[in-house]
Design a protein around this motif. Structure first.
Motif, PDB file in Angstrom:
ATOM      1  N   PRO A 114       7.198  -0.493  10.374  1.00 29.16           N
ATOM      2  CA  PRO A 114       6.849   0.924  10.213  1.00 29.16           C
ATOM      3  C   PRO A 114       5.480   1.271  10.790  1.00 29.16           C
ATOM      4  CG  PRO A 114       7.869   0.115   8.212  1.00 29.16           C
ATOM      5  CD  PRO A 114       7.661  -1.079   9.095  1.00 29.16           C
ATOM      6  N   MET A 115       4.544   0.344  10.707  1.00 28.15           N
ATOM      7  CA  MET A 115       3.225   0.586  11.291  1.00 28.15           C
ATOM      8  C   MET A 115       3.327   0.777  12.798  1.00 28.15           C
ATOM      9  SD  MET A 115      -0.112  -1.932  11.243  1.00 28.15           S
ATOM     10  CE  MET A 115       0.647  -3.000  12.467  1.00 28.15           C
ATOM     11  N   GLU A 157      -2.506  10.243  10.641  1.00 29.79           N
ATOM     12  CA  GLU A 157      -2.505   8.977   9.908  1.00 29.79           C
ATOM     13  C   GLU A 157      -3.218   7.841  10.645  1.00 29.79           C
ATOM     14  OE1 GLU A 157       0.474  11.189   7.540  1.00 29.79           O
ATOM     15  OE2 GLU A 157      -0.243  11.167   9.608  1.00 29.79           O
ATOM     16  N   GLN A 186       8.056  -4.677   2.064  1.00 25.07           N
ATOM     17  CA  GLN A 186       7.399  -4.004   0.947  1.00 25.07           C
ATOM     18  C   GLN A 186       7.417  -4.865  -0.307  1.00 25.07           C
ATOM     19  OE1 GLN A 186       9.169  -0.483  -1.140  1.00 25.07           O
ATOM     20  NE2 GLN A 186       7.451   0.586  -0.193  1.00 25.07           N
ATOM     21  N   ASN A 207       5.057  -5.822  10.155  1.00 21.09           N
ATOM     22  CA  ASN A 207       5.008  -4.439   9.673  1.00 21.09           C
ATOM     23  C   ASN A 207       5.556  -3.489  10.745  1.00 21.09           C
ATOM     24  OD1 ASN A 207       4.485  -2.041   8.420  1.00 21.09           O
ATOM     25  ND2 ASN A 207       2.322  -2.454   8.028  1.00 21.09           N
ATOM     26  N   PHE A 213       2.187   5.637   3.353  1.00 23.94           N
ATOM     27  CA  PHE A 213       2.025   4.691   4.451  1.00 23.94           C
ATOM     28  C   PHE A 213       0.601   4.133   4.534  1.00 23.94           C
ATOM     29  CE2 PHE A 213       0.645   4.439   8.985  1.00 23.94           C
ATOM     30  CZ  PHE A 213       1.219   3.213   9.270  1.00 23.94           C
ATOM     31  N   TYR A 240       4.809   4.181  13.544  1.00 25.14           N
ATOM     32  CA  TYR A 240       3.858   5.271  13.307  1.00 25.14           C
ATOM     33  C   TYR A 240       2.816   5.397  14.417  1.00 25.14           C
ATOM     34  CZ  TYR A 240       5.105   7.313   8.821  1.00 25.14           C
ATOM     35  OH  TYR A 240       5.735   8.026   7.834  1.00 25.14           O
ATOM     36  N   SER A 242      -0.150   1.565   1.944  1.00 22.65           N
ATOM     37  CA  SER A 242       0.442   0.251   2.226  1.00 22.65           C
ATOM     38  C   SER A 242      -0.463  -0.560   3.147  1.00 22.65           C
ATOM     39  CB  SER A 242       1.835   0.421   2.844  1.00 22.65           C
ATOM     40  OG  SER A 242       1.760   0.894   4.183  1.00 22.65           O
ATOM     41  N   ARG A 253       5.914   9.314   3.453  1.00 28.17           N
ATOM     42  CA  ARG A 253       4.973   9.209   4.580  1.00 28.17           C
ATOM     43  C   ARG A 253       3.536   9.170   4.083  1.00 28.17           C
ATOM     44  NH1 ARG A 253       2.304  13.145   7.367  1.00 28.17           N
ATOM     45  NH2 ARG A 253       3.630  14.824   6.574  1.00 28.17           N
ATOM     46  N   SER A 268       9.187   6.525   8.330  1.00 31.30           N
ATOM     47  CA  SER A 268       8.731   6.382   9.712  1.00 31.30           C
ATOM     48  C   SER A 268       9.772   6.889  10.709  1.00 31.30           C
ATOM     49  CB  SER A 268       8.395   4.912  10.005  1.00 31.30           C
ATOM     50  OG  SER A 268       9.480   4.059   9.665  1.00 31.30           O
ATOM     51  N   TYR A 305       8.687   4.018   4.789  1.00 26.91           N
ATOM     52  CA  TYR A 305       7.653   5.049   4.672  1.00 26.91           C
ATOM     53  C   TYR A 305       7.969   6.283   5.523  1.00 26.91           C
ATOM     54  CZ  TYR A 305       5.309   1.094   2.566  1.00 26.91           C
ATOM     55  OH  TYR A 305       5.015   0.006   1.770  1.00 26.91           O
TER      56      TYR A 305
END
Length: 568
Positions: free
Chosen positions: A209-210, A220, A465, A207, A532, A213, A535, A529, A430, A428
């Motif tokens: 994007p995590m 978030e 995704q 992941n 996110f 972020y 997800s 966003r 990011s 997302y």
């Protein structure tokens, strides 16, 4: 009560299955992304199904290898994978701080600056008209959290910008979130949590994007960390502390009676209070977490109706629901009152929710229903009067409804694009959220944000995704399958649906929150966003679905092999 409880579970199963089908089809067939980081316009493209199938097969092979190694090495492999996952988050998050050099921007910068100015003694941060919080008072909770972190950083006396320290804290909070979500698997699927946890950790490792972020200095990550702890304690409470252990007997007249006895212990009370505390903190840090709080309240209500609950347990659950309602609704006004008392001033009620609903029905340069400034422009035009702003917003809503009625094809296209721009963006947003930098970003990461590696990052997010939604879909399909009697074949266990046949309603808390989020963001201002966090909530269900799918596939292959041997 028993029939009503089962009906509630079945309704949740059907609704989440429909949602899973809708999300997977949209993500599998299309991808939404942004190429130009200045305009950040959301583009839509149709995907190659064969390529997506190949990517899904690659992920399936990765999951199968992981489960095979877990079966051979046992608990050592699972614990090693957990340590590797947390270490990877710390490593990549730390490298992103050093080489990414992301800085707060837009709303994140405004909240950060408000906290910094307050520490310097600027009481005008709390003002009814010309401060940022006058427009967005719901950010007061995040400001309080950032103020705490900035004060801790100031104690060090270092000259390095404090936002780097904040990002480091966020990386640690991300590890906390993953750890407690991992621990929650034991209560979600007690029979299969070990192999499911391996699939979950693989999802976390992939992941990206995590990870990106973790450098986003906003609400978030800390909010999700609080949610993860709060949900873990909630699951522990319902599964361990006050389980519906029932004894079924038959009365003389032939009526079946379900009875139980359970004493509320100190551990139960502290677990409930801990869950309330962390869930409330999640709302303080990010007001949109109220969507998940509503899901929790629904679960608590229906769990009081679950057969086997004692009277004391039901009263305790209802008391917890009342307390959680009061704290989650009252935490932001309470923090605001504390700041107002210190400043000797007040804040306005802020930009109205009605204006966000109106903006969610309008065109934008970025996408259908995305931010176009209508909310703040309306609030200014109304002289910061909420009633006047609501009147303008209602007129705008009625105008758009009339236009949608006259042009139904346009309306369908508008909301379809609005949906896809949020739920079919595997990144997302990011890159957009963490784009701002004051220089020093490495050449590699520059390529990821705006160069040749941007398309690769988009494709990676899209593949991840697709796996997320497919795993969710497999889980939802397994939960609604009718139980078949075993016939002695190799796939009898799979046919029996032994994993998901008797799930409790609290198992679906995360899915209920995602369902609520889907409905909410269909009418609210759009932004990928915002999706996110949902997800992240879906990852445990995806892991369970992937594991169940692989078990069924292995059973099917074994059955085919036995059939061929018997025929020969």
């Amino acid at each position: 009560m028993q029939k009503f409880y089962r009906l509630s579970v079945n309704i949740v199963k059907i609704l989440t299955l429909l949602l899973a089908v809708f999300l997977f089809i949209g993500s599998f067939l299309t991808t939404c992304y942004a190429e130009n980081m200045e305009t950040q316009q959301v583009l839509l493209r149709f995907d190659n199904p064969l390529w997506n199938l190949l990517e899904l097969a690659g992920y399936g092979l990765l999951f199968a290898c992981c489960l095979s190694l877990s079966g051979k090495a046992g608990v050592k492999f699972r614990r090693g994978l957990l340590v590797f996952t947390l270490g990877l988050i710390l490593l990549l998050g730390g490298m992103l701080i050093v080489f990414g050099r992301t800085v707060p921007a837009a709303d994140a910068l405004s909240v950060y600056n408000a906290a910094a100015e307050w520490i310097l003694g600027n009481k005008d941060i709390i003002h009814p008209t010309f401060s940022y919080l006058s427009y967005y008072p719901q950010q007061i909770g995040l400001m309080a959290f950032l103020e705490l972190l900035l004060r801790l950083w100031n104690l060090t006396g270092l000259s390095v910008p404090a936002w780097h320290f904040v990002k480091l804290v966020y990386v640690c909070l991300l590890c906390v979130a993953v750890l407690f979500q991992y621990r929650s698997l034991r209560y979600l699927w007690p029979d299969d949590w070990e192999p499911v946890s391996c699939c979950y950790l693989i999802l976390v490792c992939c992941n990206l994007p995590m990870i990106l972020y973790s450098s986003f200095v906003y609400g978030e990550i800390p909010s999700f960390a609080m949610l993860s702890v709060g949900l873990f304690l909630l699951l522990k409470l319902l599964a361990d502390c006050i389980p519906a252990h029932s004894v079924e007997t038959t009365s003389p007249d032939g009526t079946r009676v379900v009875a139980t006895s359970h004493a509320l212990s100190a551990v139960t009370v502290f677990t409930a209070l801990g869950s309330i505390l962390f869930l409330t903190l999640s709302v303080m840090l990010r007001k949109n977490s109220l969507i998940l709080i509503i899901a929790v309240l629904l679960v608590l209500f229906f769990e009081t109706l679950r057969p086997g609950r004692s009277g004391r347990a039901c009263i305790g659950l209802m008391a917890m629901a009342v307390c959680l309602t009061i704290t989650s609704v009252g935490v932001l006004p309470l923090v605001q009152k504390c700041y107002e008392k210190k400043a000797g001033n007040t804040l306005s009620s802020g930009v109205t929710a009605m204006s966000y609903f109106a903006m969610g029905m309008q065109e934008s340069s970025r996408g259908c229903g995305w931010y176009n400034g209508f909310n703040i422009d309306t609030y200014d035009a109304a002289g910061m009067n909420s009633d006047a702003a609501n009147a303008i917003s209602r007129a705008a809503i009625n105008e758009r409804i009339a236009y949608f009625r006259e042009h139904p094809g346009y309306a369908v296209n508008f909301y379809l694009h609005k949906h896809l721009s949020q739920w079919a963006d595997g990144t997302y947003a990011s890159r957009q959220a963490t784009l701002a930098t004051y220089g020093g970003r490495s050449d590699f990461l520059k390529e990821v944000y705006e160069g040749s590696l941007a398309s690769a990052y988009i494709e990676w997010g899209n593949a991840w995704q697709n796996v997320l939604y497919l795993g969710m879909l497999l889980f939802c399909i397994a939960t609604v399958r009718k139980r078949r009697p075993g016939n002695g074949s190799a796939n009898a266990a799979a046919n029996d649906d032994f994993r998901f046949r008797n799930l409790c309603l609290y198992t679906y808390t995360g899915l209920i929150a995602v369902l609520g989020g889907f409905l909410f963001h269909t009418i609210w201002e759009a932004n990928s966003r915002y999706i996110f966090v949902y997800s992240l909530l879906l990852m445990p269900y995806c892991a369970a679905g992937v594991h169940d799918g692989l078990v069924r596939l292995a059973a099917w292959r074994s059955n085919r092999t036995l059939t061929r041997h018997s025929n020969s």
